[in-house]
Design an enzyme around this catalytic site. Structure first.
Site, PDB file in Angstrom:
ATOM      1  N   SER A  86       7.645   7.612  -3.650  1.00  0.00           N
ATOM      2  CA  SER A  86       7.547   8.119  -2.676  1.00  0.00           C
ATOM      3  C   SER A  86       8.543   9.677  -2.370  1.00  0.00           C
ATOM      4  O   SER A  86       8.648   9.685  -1.144  1.00  0.00           O
ATOM      5  CB  SER A  86       7.712   7.203  -1.699  1.00  0.00           C
ATOM      6  N   HIS A  88       0.844  10.521  -3.902  1.00  0.00           N
ATOM      7  CA  HIS A  88       1.460   9.372  -3.448  1.00  0.00           C
ATOM      8  C   HIS A  88       0.334   8.822  -1.906  1.00  0.00           C
ATOM      9  O   HIS A  88       0.059   9.117  -1.395  1.00  0.00           O
ATOM     10  CB  HIS A  88       2.628   9.694  -2.292  1.00  0.00           C
ATOM     11  N   GLU A  97      -0.899  11.770  -0.273  1.00  0.00           N
ATOM     12  CA  GLU A  97       0.053  13.397  -0.128  1.00  0.00           C
ATOM     13  C   GLU A  97      -0.150  13.761  -1.079  1.00  0.00           C
ATOM     14  O   GLU A  97      -0.064  12.608  -2.259  1.00  0.00           O
ATOM     15  CB  GLU A  97       1.260  12.398   0.557  1.00  0.00           C
ATOM     16  N   ASN A 107       7.503  10.659   3.944  1.00  0.00           N
ATOM     17  CA  ASN A 107       8.845   9.907   3.678  1.00  0.00           C
ATOM     18  C   ASN A 107      10.667  11.104   4.243  1.00  0.00           C
ATOM     19  O   ASN A 107      10.713  10.786   5.134  1.00  0.00           O
ATOM     20  CB  ASN A 107       9.460   9.631   2.457  1.00  0.00           C
TER      21      ASN A 107
HETATM   22  N1  CAA Z   1      -4.659  -4.936   1.691  1.00  0.00           N
HETATM   23  C1  CAA Z   1      -6.142  -4.884   2.165  1.00  0.00           C
HETATM   24  N2  CAA Z   1      -6.785  -4.492   3.070  1.00  0.00           N
HETATM   25  C2  CAA Z   1      -5.667  -5.165   4.092  1.00  0.00           C
HETATM   26  C3  CAA Z   1      -4.557  -5.405   3.640  1.00  0.00           C
HETATM   27  C4  CAA Z   1      -4.165  -5.046   2.570  1.00  0.00           C
HETATM   28  N3  CAA Z   1      -2.832  -5.796   1.659  1.00  0.00           N
HETATM   29  N4  CAA Z   1      -3.652  -6.447   4.778  1.00  0.00           N
HETATM   30  C5  CAA Z   1      -5.116  -5.697   5.975  1.00  0.00           C
HETATM   31  N5  CAA Z   1      -6.065  -5.281   5.657  1.00  0.00           N
HETATM   32  C6  CAA Z   1      -7.208  -5.177   6.143  1.00  0.00           C
HETATM   33  C7  CAA Z   1      -8.192  -6.264   6.645  1.00  0.00           C
HETATM   34  O1  CAA Z   1      -8.692  -6.944   5.847  1.00  0.00           O
HETATM   35  C8  CAA Z   1      -8.448  -5.673   8.074  1.00  0.00           C
HETATM   36  O2  CAA Z   1      -9.734  -5.515   7.945  1.00  0.00           O
HETATM   37  P1  CAA Z   1     -11.153  -4.760   8.345  1.00  0.00           P
HETATM   38  O3  CAA Z   1     -10.626  -3.787   9.703  1.00  0.00           O
HETATM   39  O4  CAA Z   1     -12.167  -4.626   7.280  1.00  0.00           O
HETATM   40  O5  CAA Z   1     -11.202  -6.050   9.465  1.00  0.00           O
HETATM   41  C9  CAA Z   1      -7.495  -4.296   8.190  1.00  0.00           C
HETATM   42  O6  CAA Z   1      -6.635  -4.799   7.293  1.00  0.00           O
HETATM   43  C10 CAA Z   1      -6.272  -4.745   9.696  1.00  0.00           C
HETATM   44  O7  CAA Z   1      -5.907  -6.026   9.037  1.00  0.00           O
HETATM   45  P2  CAA Z   1      -5.464  -7.216  10.462  1.00  0.00           P
HETATM   46  O8  CAA Z   1      -6.525  -7.291  11.341  1.00  0.00           O
HETATM   47  O9  CAA Z   1      -5.599  -7.676   9.442  1.00  0.00           O
HETATM   48  O10 CAA Z   1      -4.181  -6.855  10.499  1.00  0.00           O
HETATM   49  P3  CAA Z   1      -3.766  -5.627  11.232  1.00  0.00           P
HETATM   50  O11 CAA Z   1      -4.688  -5.070  12.379  1.00  0.00           O
HETATM   51  O12 CAA Z   1      -2.600  -5.603  11.782  1.00  0.00           O
HETATM   52  O13 CAA Z   1      -3.532  -4.002  10.205  1.00  0.00           O
HETATM   53  C11 CAA Z   1      -2.518  -2.887   8.729  1.00  0.00           C
HETATM   54  C12 CAA Z   1      -2.439  -4.501   9.231  1.00  0.00           C
HETATM   55  C13 CAA Z   1      -2.954  -2.075   8.013  1.00  0.00           C
HETATM   56  C14 CAA Z   1      -1.131  -3.394   7.836  1.00  0.00           C
HETATM   57  C15 CAA Z   1      -1.341  -2.473  10.210  1.00  0.00           C
HETATM   58  O14 CAA Z   1      -0.365  -3.116  10.319  1.00  0.00           O
HETATM   59  C16 CAA Z   1      -1.137  -0.964   9.704  1.00  0.00           C
HETATM   60  O15 CAA Z   1      -2.011   0.303   9.630  1.00  0.00           O
HETATM   61  N6  CAA Z   1       0.382  -0.800   9.574  1.00  0.00           N
HETATM   62  C17 CAA Z   1       1.174   0.227   9.580  1.00  0.00           C
HETATM   63  C18 CAA Z   1       1.057   0.651   8.118  1.00  0.00           C
HETATM   64  C19 CAA Z   1       1.489   2.285   7.062  1.00  0.00           C
HETATM   65  O16 CAA Z   1       2.280   2.567   8.755  1.00  0.00           O
HETATM   66  N7  CAA Z   1       1.694   2.513   6.223  1.00  0.00           N
HETATM   67  C20 CAA Z   1       2.739   3.345   5.674  1.00  0.00           C
HETATM   68  C21 CAA Z   1       3.735   2.470   5.326  1.00  0.00           C
HETATM   69  S1  CAA Z   1       4.872   4.317   3.984  1.00  0.00           S
HETATM   70  C22 CAA Z   1       4.369   4.229   2.625  1.00  0.00           C
HETATM   71  O17 CAA Z   1       3.118   3.075   2.329  1.00  0.00           O
HETATM   72  C23 CAA Z   1       4.683   5.160   2.325  1.00  0.00           C
HETATM   73  C24 CAA Z   1       5.548   5.079   2.129  1.00  0.00           C
HETATM   74  O18 CAA Z   1       6.104   5.911   0.820  1.00  0.00           O
HETATM   75  C25 CAA Z   1       6.733   3.969   1.935  1.00  0.00           C
END
Ligand code: CAA
Length: 260
Positions: free
Chosen positions: A123, A144, A156, A194
């Site tokens: 990351s 990434h 990324e 990040n």
């Molecule tokens: N694995 C697979 N699918 C998943 C999942 C997982 N862990 N979590 C949720 N899903 C799927 C669900 O099945 C659902 O699918 P459908 O649209 O087909 O129904 C969809 O994602 C939405 O899930 P939920 O309805 O349960 O929940 P939600 O609408 O609250 O979404 C979320 C959950 C997708 C995690 C959303 O909250 C989100 O996008 N959060 C932000 C995530 C983010 O910013 N990620 C980047 C972090 S930074 C990073 O990763 C880089 C780093 O280096 C730190």
């Protein structure tokens, strides 16, 4: 140099939340996958997570049971690093720790095919520095993924100093085959995502510390005020506070302009 069509098997090192997600999307896109981890328990958890995520899709009728079974069937879960000898592309997704990653890449070079491309899901850590531990810096890239990998559209890409145009083109094509959109970030601490995200999360933690708002007020404020799916404090927990801290350390050390 291997061409895009010659990439048939993708190796993944580390079966944690990023590694199992990468294995999931690679297998779902038709690749054979070798997922390795030193921990058998982590491999068992990864199989369980992938199976559960696929089952959700089957329930929603976006995937058939046969497709879900075939996806899991394309993944070999193994603690034997040597099994990565079958892969043409290996993505390292271990803990965000430079020494650990350097050790993994040194070990990988002993077992992977001489033509294989190596990538890191780091990351924040310098791709050029990680590439220097390998025997193939010209076939080394940052790749990434975002968490949760099956949901998030972005990969990324980061080129090291020696990464060739051919390596970049193959890795970008693989990311697109996984259904992802790519952006290219420079090999600077935290790259793009990040560099911007972690100071934002850190500022939310500082705001909490200073009593500017409660956890709920800070998260609701940012969620509804800037239209993001999660507030910054919830997102920090979702990413993992250990990972957030490790990335902030890299930013702190690498961007300390007072030292330059
Ligand atoms: N694995 C697979 N699918 C998943 C999942 C997982 N862990 N979590 C949720 N899903 C799927 C669900 O099945 C659902 O699918 P459908 O649209 O087909 O129904 C969809 O994602 C939405 O899930 P939920 O309805 O349960 O929940 P939600 O609408 O609250 O979404 C979320 C959950 C997708 C995690 C959303 O909250 C989100 O996008 N959060 C932000 C995530 C983010 O910013 N990620 C980047 C972090 S930074 C990073 O990763 C880089 C780093 O280096 C730190």
């Amino acid at each position: 140099m291997l061409s895009f069509s010659e990439i048939q098997t993708i190796g993944v090192v580390g079966a944690g939340q990023m590694g199992n997600g990468i294995a999931h999307v690679a297998a779902a896109s038709g690749y054979q996958v070798v997922l390795t981890d030193v921990s058998e328990a982590a491999l068992a958890r990864a199989r369980d997570t992938i199976t559960k995520n696929l089952a959700r899709q089957v329930k929603k009728e976006t995937l058939t049971q046969a497709e879900a079974d075939a996806t899991v069937g394309r993944i070999t879960f193994t603690a034997d690093l040597a099994a990565l000898g079958q892969a043409q592309l290996v993505v390292e997704a271990a803990t965000e720790n430079p020494d650990l990653k350097l050790r993994i890449f040194r070990d990988l070079c002993k077992v992977v095919h001489p033509d294989a491309i190596l990538a890191s899901n780091t990351s924040s850590i310098s791709i050029t520095m990680l590439a220097s531990a390998t025997d193939r810096p010209e076939r080394f890239m940052g790749m990434h993924f975002m968490n949760p990998v099956p949901v998030m559209k972005l990969v990324e890409l980061i080129r090291g100093l020696a990464t060739t145009d051919e390596t970049y083109a193959v890795v970008q094509a693989v990311a697109e085959k996984l259904g992802k959109t790519t952006v290219l970030g420079r090999d600077m601490p935290g790259f793009i995502v990040n560099r911007v995200l972690m100071p934002y999360i850190n500022e939310a933690v500082q705001a909490l510390y200073e009593g500017i708002g409660s956890v709920s007020d800070i998260d609701t404020g940012m969620k509804l005020g800037t239209n993001v799916p999660m507030g910054p404090l919830t997102l920090a927990d979702f990413i993992g506070l250990d990972t957030c801290l490790a990335i902030m350390e890299v930013l702190h050390q690498g961007l300390d302009y007072s030292q330059q």
